[in-house]
Design a protein around this motif. Structure first.
Motif, short mmCIF file in Angstrom:
data_model
loop_
_atom_site.label_atom_id
_atom_site.label_comp_id
_atom_site.label_asym_id
_atom_site.label_seq_id
_atom_site.Cartn_x
_atom_site.Cartn_y
_atom_site.Cartn_z
N LYS A 73 38.07 -33.07 55.73
CA LYS A 73 37.64 -32.16 56.79
C LYS A 73 36.68 -32.80 57.79
O LYS A 73 36.56 -32.32 58.92
N ASN A 74 36.00 -33.87 57.41
CA ASN A 74 34.88 -34.35 58.23
C ASN A 74 34.99 -35.79 58.73
O ASN A 74 34.16 -36.19 59.57
N LEU A 75 35.94 -36.57 58.25
CA LEU A 75 36.06 -37.96 58.70
C LEU A 75 37.28 -38.13 59.60
O LEU A 75 38.35 -37.60 59.33
N ASP A 76 37.10 -38.89 60.66
CA ASP A 76 38.17 -39.21 61.59
C ASP A 76 38.52 -40.68 61.41
O ASP A 76 37.77 -41.56 61.84
N THR A 77 39.63 -40.95 60.74
CA THR A 77 40.00 -42.32 60.42
C THR A 77 41.50 -42.43 60.27
O THR A 77 42.19 -41.41 60.14
N ASP A 78 42.04 -43.64 60.31
CA ASP A 78 43.49 -43.82 60.20
C ASP A 78 43.95 -43.84 58.75
O ASP A 78 45.06 -43.40 58.44
N TYR A 79 43.12 -44.37 57.87
CA TYR A 79 43.38 -44.39 56.43
C TYR A 79 42.14 -43.87 55.72
O TYR A 79 41.02 -44.21 56.08
N PHE A 172 43.57 -40.40 37.88
CA PHE A 172 42.18 -40.64 38.30
C PHE A 172 41.83 -40.05 39.68
O PHE A 172 40.73 -40.23 40.15
N ASN A 173 42.77 -39.37 40.34
CA ASN A 173 42.52 -38.89 41.71
C ASN A 173 42.11 -40.03 42.63
O ASN A 173 41.31 -39.85 43.55
N MET A 174 42.66 -41.21 42.37
CA MET A 174 42.41 -42.37 43.22
C MET A 174 43.63 -42.61 44.09
O MET A 174 44.75 -42.65 43.60
N ALA A 175 43.40 -42.79 45.39
CA ALA A 175 44.48 -43.12 46.31
C ALA A 175 43.87 -43.51 47.64
O ALA A 175 42.73 -43.15 47.95
N ILE A 176 44.64 -44.24 48.42
CA ILE A 176 44.31 -44.53 49.81
C ILE A 176 45.58 -44.21 50.58
O ILE A 176 46.66 -44.69 50.23
N MET A 177 45.48 -43.39 51.62
CA MET A 177 46.70 -43.02 52.36
C MET A 177 46.41 -42.84 53.83
O MET A 177 45.25 -42.67 54.23
N ASN A 178 47.47 -42.92 54.63
CA ASN A 178 47.27 -42.72 56.06
C ASN A 178 46.98 -41.25 56.34
O ASN A 178 47.20 -40.38 55.51
N LYS A 179 46.47 -40.96 57.52
CA LYS A 179 45.96 -39.63 57.84
C LYS A 179 47.07 -38.58 57.79
O LYS A 179 46.83 -37.44 57.36
N GLU A 180 48.26 -38.94 58.21
CA GLU A 180 49.36 -37.97 58.20
C GLU A 180 49.67 -37.51 56.78
O GLU A 180 49.81 -36.31 56.50
N LEU A 181 49.76 -38.46 55.85
CA LEU A 181 50.00 -38.10 54.45
C LEU A 181 48.82 -37.35 53.86
O LEU A 181 48.99 -36.40 53.09
N LEU A 182 47.62 -37.78 54.21
CA LEU A 182 46.43 -37.12 53.68
C LEU A 182 46.39 -35.65 54.08
O LEU A 182 46.11 -34.78 53.25
N ASP A 183 46.68 -35.36 55.34
CA ASP A 183 46.71 -33.97 55.79
C ASP A 183 47.73 -33.17 55.01
O ASP A 183 47.46 -32.04 54.59
N ASP A 184 48.90 -33.75 54.81
CA ASP A 184 49.96 -33.07 54.07
C ASP A 184 49.54 -32.82 52.63
O ASP A 184 49.65 -31.70 52.11
N TYR A 185 49.04 -33.87 51.97
CA TYR A 185 48.67 -33.74 50.56
C TYR A 185 47.52 -32.77 50.36
O TYR A 185 47.59 -31.89 49.48
N CYS A 186 46.47 -32.90 51.14
CA CYS A 186 45.30 -32.05 50.93
C CYS A 186 45.62 -30.58 51.24
O CYS A 186 45.13 -29.68 50.53
N SER A 187 46.40 -30.33 52.26
CA SER A 187 46.78 -28.94 52.55
C SER A 187 47.53 -28.34 51.37
O SER A 187 47.27 -27.20 50.96
N TRP A 188 48.45 -29.10 50.82
CA TRP A 188 49.25 -28.66 49.66
C TRP A 188 48.37 -28.50 48.43
O TRP A 188 48.39 -27.46 47.76
N LEU A 189 47.58 -29.52 48.13
CA LEU A 189 46.76 -29.53 46.91
C LEU A 189 45.76 -28.39 46.89
O LEU A 189 45.68 -27.63 45.91
N PHE A 190 44.99 -28.25 47.95
CA PHE A 190 43.91 -27.26 47.92
C PHE A 190 44.44 -25.83 48.02
O PHE A 190 43.81 -24.91 47.51
N THR A 191 45.59 -25.64 48.63
CA THR A 191 46.21 -24.32 48.60
C THR A 191 46.51 -23.93 47.16
O THR A 191 46.23 -22.79 46.73
N ILE A 192 47.03 -24.85 46.39
CA ILE A 192 47.34 -24.59 44.98
C ILE A 192 46.07 -24.39 44.16
O ILE A 192 45.95 -23.43 43.39
N LEU A 193 45.11 -25.28 44.32
CA LEU A 193 43.90 -25.21 43.50
C LEU A 193 43.05 -23.98 43.82
O LEU A 193 42.44 -23.40 42.91
#
Length: 273
Positions: A73-79, A172-193
């Motif tokens: 929600k708070n960082l503007d970055t490519d990965y 381990f909830n460890m990953a590094i991903m590009n911003k497009e994937l991150l937006d997709d994953y986090c939207s999906w994950l936190f909706t479920i959680l």
């Protein structure tokens, strides 16, 4: 793009030795409500996850995911990546484990080509992801998660049913991903959680067992990834596994004993190893 911006947050709840590479951002997770011996807001000298848009107050049950949410929600970055103060990505084993931590120079050649970096698979061999969770934690948490996926994201249900039977996964909830994937994953994950939080309460569980939202996310990350591969939104060639390294030694005797007690005597885990 000539230079990709990359930030990897380090989830920590205490002062600890940190890598010097500037792509790492130590983040005090669970900062909300924490005070020092004088009653002042606890200051570890790190950025806190209770700034900006955040869920810091839920850290006792969401663990490092309050850090992931803050970064999303708070960082503007490519990965964007997430590691832990005691566990990092690293290509090399070194006498001092801090010397083996992944550096910007090592990951830079892959940026733009690789969309997702994950830790090497964790293998359970004699246990499936579901049975291991059921023995060490509470299976109803996964069963309810399945119900939520069936209701909100039914297209992911075949991936869930496949993944849960595997004896390995990216954990381990460890990953590094590009911003497009991150937006997709986090939207999906936190909706479920967030829906899981409405249906399964942590109040009646021990402190250790109450951290189940973070554990559920470890498993369903693999569900999300399986689906993305199946529909072609990410290719296998765009994923890179990187070994993970521990900053402290694991007590394998204690861990093995706890696992056997969980598997054969229904003794749930009540601590880390």
């Amino acid at each position: 793009m000539s230079e990709y911006r990359i930030n990897i947050i380090i989830a920590t709840h205490k002062k600890y030795r940190m890598p010097e590479d500037d792509m790492y951002l130590p983040l005090h997770v669970g900062a909300e409500g924490k005070t020092d011996e004088n009653g002042n807001p606890l200051d570890l000298g790190y950025v806190k996850d209770n700034t900006g848009e955040n869920i810091s107050a839920w850290n006792a049950s969401f663990c490092e995911l309050t850090g992931l949410y803050w970064a999303w929600k708070n960082l503007d970055t490519d990965y964007l990546g997430l590691v832990h103060y005691r566990r990092y990505f690293g290509f090399h084993k070194t006498k001092d484990p801090f010397d083996g931590i992944l550096t910007r120079a090592e990951i830079k050649p892959y940026l733009g080509k690789i969309k997702l970096f994950v830790p090497n698979k964790r293998k359970y061999y004699i246990e499936s992801l579901y049975s291991h969770y059921a023995h060490t934690h509470y299976a109803d948490q996964l069963d309810t998660t399945r119900d939520i996926i069936a209701e909100i994201y039914p297209e992911y249900l075949p991936s869930y049913d496949k993944v849960i039977k595997r004896t390995y996964g990216y954990m381990f909830n460890m990953a590094i991903m590009n911003k497009e994937l991150l937006d997709d994953y986090c939207s999906w994950l936190f909706t479920i959680l967030f829906e899981l939080k409405n249906r399964v309460k942590a109040e009646d569980l021990s402190v250790f067992q109450g951290r189940f939202y973070g554990r559920v996310s470890e498993i369903i990350f693999n569900v999300w990834l399986d689906y993305k591969l199946k529909v072609g939104q990410i290719q296998a060639s765009e994923i890179k596994e990187i070994p993970y390294i521990h900053m402290e030694k694991t007590n394998w005797f204690k861990k093995g004993t706890a696992f056997l007690k969980a598997k054969f005597f229904s003794k749930k885990y009540e601590g880390s190893f």
